[in-house]
Write an enzyme that holds these catalytic residues in place. Structure first.
Site, mmCIF file in Angstrom:
data_model
loop_
_atom_site.group_PDB
_atom_site.id
_atom_site.type_symbol
_atom_site.label_atom_id
_atom_site.label_comp_id
_atom_site.label_asym_id
_atom_site.label_seq_id
_atom_site.Cartn_x
_atom_site.Cartn_y
_atom_site.Cartn_z
ATOM 1 N N ARG A 48 5.769 -51.172 75.704
ATOM 2 C CA ARG A 48 4.713 -51.737 74.839
ATOM 3 C C ARG A 48 5.321 -52.740 73.853
ATOM 4 O O ARG A 48 4.715 -53.743 73.520
ATOM 5 C CB ARG A 48 3.943 -50.637 74.098
ATOM 6 C CG ARG A 48 2.942 -51.175 73.094
ATOM 7 C CD ARG A 48 1.775 -50.251 72.764
ATOM 8 N NE ARG A 48 2.116 -48.856 72.682
ATOM 9 C CZ ARG A 48 2.823 -48.282 71.690
ATOM 10 N NH1 ARG A 48 3.245 -49.003 70.675
ATOM 11 N NH2 ARG A 48 3.094 -46.999 71.719
ATOM 12 N N TYR A 100 -16.493 -70.388 74.219
ATOM 13 C CA TYR A 100 -16.568 -69.454 75.338
ATOM 14 C C TYR A 100 -17.418 -68.249 74.905
ATOM 15 O O TYR A 100 -17.246 -67.730 73.798
ATOM 16 C CB TYR A 100 -15.151 -69.023 75.710
ATOM 17 C CG TYR A 100 -15.103 -67.915 76.713
ATOM 18 C CD1 TYR A 100 -15.474 -68.132 78.033
ATOM 19 C CD2 TYR A 100 -14.692 -66.636 76.356
ATOM 20 C CE1 TYR A 100 -15.443 -67.112 78.953
ATOM 21 C CE2 TYR A 100 -14.653 -65.608 77.283
ATOM 22 C CZ TYR A 100 -15.031 -65.856 78.580
ATOM 23 O OH TYR A 100 -14.991 -64.836 79.485
ATOM 24 N N ASP A 172 -7.850 -72.897 71.220
ATOM 25 C CA ASP A 172 -7.962 -72.331 72.556
ATOM 26 C C ASP A 172 -7.708 -73.476 73.540
ATOM 27 O O ASP A 172 -8.528 -74.374 73.697
ATOM 28 C CB ASP A 172 -9.373 -71.731 72.736
ATOM 29 C CG ASP A 172 -9.589 -71.107 74.121
ATOM 30 O OD1 ASP A 172 -8.856 -71.467 75.057
ATOM 31 O OD2 ASP A 172 -10.508 -70.283 74.257
ATOM 32 N N LYS A 197 -6.889 -68.221 83.735
ATOM 33 C CA LYS A 197 -7.415 -69.465 84.281
ATOM 34 C C LYS A 197 -6.267 -70.327 84.838
ATOM 35 O O LYS A 197 -5.629 -69.920 85.783
ATOM 36 C CB LYS A 197 -8.230 -70.183 83.217
ATOM 37 C CG LYS A 197 -9.179 -69.256 82.409
ATOM 38 C CD LYS A 197 -10.299 -68.659 83.241
ATOM 39 C CE LYS A 197 -11.048 -67.516 82.557
ATOM 40 N NZ LYS A 197 -11.579 -67.789 81.230
HETATM 41 C C1 LIG Z 1 -12.024 -67.047 80.069
HETATM 42 C C2 LIG Z 1 -11.871 -67.648 78.730
HETATM 43 C C3 LIG Z 1 -11.529 -66.873 77.618
HETATM 44 C C4 LIG Z 1 -11.376 -65.363 77.698
HETATM 45 O O1 LIG Z 1 -10.253 -65.007 78.437
HETATM 46 P P1 LIG Z 1 -10.153 -63.652 79.321
HETATM 47 O O2 LIG Z 1 -8.835 -63.779 79.986
HETATM 48 O O3 LIG Z 1 -11.317 -63.641 80.260
HETATM 49 O O4 LIG Z 1 -10.214 -62.518 78.350
HETATM 50 C C5 LIG Z 1 -11.368 -67.516 76.398
HETATM 51 N N1 LIG Z 1 -11.540 -68.853 76.277
HETATM 52 C C6 LIG Z 1 -11.872 -69.619 77.323
HETATM 53 C C7 LIG Z 1 -12.036 -71.087 77.122
HETATM 54 C C8 LIG Z 1 -12.055 -69.061 78.578
HETATM 55 O O5 LIG Z 1 -12.410 -69.843 79.607
#
Ligand SMILES: *Cc1c(COP(=O)(O)O)cnc(C)c1O
Length: 382
Positions: A48, A100, A172, A197
């Site tokens: 962890r 998001y 982000d 992604k």
């Molecule tokens: C998918 C996504 C998230 C969340 O991420 P997870 O891996 O699904 O928890 C946050 N910001 C954006 C722009 C995303 O496309």
């Protein structure tokens, strides 16, 4: 080291015990100690806190985003949640008004009773944004480009303001990836990724990341991650690390295909609006040219001339090469209906207010042959 070399070698070392070129998947929860409190390797006691496969990924993340420290989480939202643990009741956070859906849900529902106050604003109205800043403002949160409307925020201009007021600034960077945009170089303090992604890139893992410019803040966030526990497992760390090694190749092709798809849609008689930052008529094209280097990504959103929800639905049902599924950023092309799928957690009035209408379709353009993708769109629009 240049970016294309960093994705392969940044922060990487051959495995010291075997010479393995790729770090093994250290599928272990714990590590041997030679005497109480004296681990055989001082860096590893319990997974962890740290695991060598995750460390290899975290060093790659820090390298490609030009940060002092990278942290790998079990999802993108776990990464964002960890960041929010820096704040307490009375603190204020200013966030962009197009986020998001899961991030919006986390801010407005999970943290509703935390005493942290969230403001959602148009980040292109820099004066309106500055007017909201007061001594309680602790964080500015921006997504650029946004999901799904491809709005942009000027990272350097916002950083100038947050620096003046001593406010943390997090971006982000999921949609752009560090191949196209490096927020820390533009003045941000923290980058967040849904590594699910483009970083993972193969639709086979859920993962998240924070990359922090300042080592002390990075260590503080590592403590919070360790103390709460949403860390990424060794197998998933390996998958993201492997994905990163081809990030530059994939994103380059995503961009090439993205432009072709956007231009095709722009000229199609049934299509009303195309949201793609690479198009000259995109409202944020100038910001895109300034801060996105080498391309505009593979995300393309569009609406129908008819404005009809049913047109969007039958288009999505007819697709053959594109797969109807949530998520994005993988090698395969995906299509999504934000209002019914990824953004269904945003209340209808809010959704309409920002422009996520029922005829809006979001495409994650993959790295297949562009002609096949366009043929598919053509038949589904017919
Ligand atoms: C998918 C996504 C998230 C969340 O991420 P997870 O891996 O699904 O928890 C946050 N910001 C954006 C722009 C995303 O496309």
């Amino acid at each position: 080291m240049k970016f294309n070399t960093k994705v392969i070698h940044g922060g990487q070392h051959h495995d010291p015990s075997t010479g393995a070129v790729m770090p093994p998947v250290y599928q272990t929860s714990t590590f041997v100690q030679t005497s109480p409190g004296r681990p055989l390797n001082p860096d590893y006691e319990y997974s962890r806190a740290a695991n060598p496969t995750r460390t290899a990924l975290e060093e790659a993340l820090a390298s490609i985003e030009n940060g002092a420290r990278g942290l790998a989480f079990s999802s993108g939202l776990a990464a964002t949640d960890c960041l929010l643990r820096l704040f307490k009741a009375g603190d204020e956070i200013i966030a962009m008004d197009d986020l998001y859906g899961g991030t919006y849900r986390l801010f407005t529902r999970l943290y509703k009773d935390s005493g942290i106050k969230f403001h959602f604003v148009d980040m292109n109205d820099l004066e309106g944004f500055q007017d909201l800043i007061n001594e309680n403002t602790k964080l500015v949160w921006v997504e650029t480009p946004t999901n799904p409307l491809m709005k942009l925020a000027d990272i350097a201009a916002i950083a100038e303001i947050t620096k003046k007021h001593n406010i943390l600034f997090a971006v982000d960077n999921t949609f752009a990836t560090p191949y196209l945009q490096k927020p820390l170089d533009l003045g941000a303090d923290i980058v967040m990724h849904s590594a699910t992604k483009y970083l993972g890139g193969h639709s086979d893992v859920i993962a998240g990341a924070l990359i922090i410019k300042d080592k002390v803040l990075g260590d503080e966030l590592h403590f919070k991650q360790f103390a709460t526990g949403a860390t990424l497992g060794p197998q998933d760390s390996f998958l993201v690390l492997r994905g990163i090694k081809t990030l530059h190749l994939r994103v380059q092709r995503h961009c090439e295909n993205g432009v072709k798809v956007a231009e095709f849609l722009l000229n199609h008689p049934k299509v009303e609006r195309v949201y793609y930052p690479g198009l000259e008529n995109h409202p944020f094209h100038e910001i895109a040219k300034k801060q996105m280097i080498g391309g505009f990504g593979g995300m393309v959103t569009f609406t129908f001339k008819s404005g009809a929800k049913q047109d969007a639905i039958s288009f999505l049902e007819k697709l053959q090469v594109f797969t109807l599924a949530e998520s994005l950023g993988g090698v395969e092309s995906l299509a999504n209906h934000p209002a019914l799928m990824t953004h269904a957690s945003i209340p209808e009035d809010k959704r309409k207010e920002v422009g996520i209408t029922d005829d809006l379709v979001r495409l994650s353009v993959g790295v297949e042959d562009a002609e096949d993708l366009i043929e598919d769109l053509k038949q589904a629009l017919a």
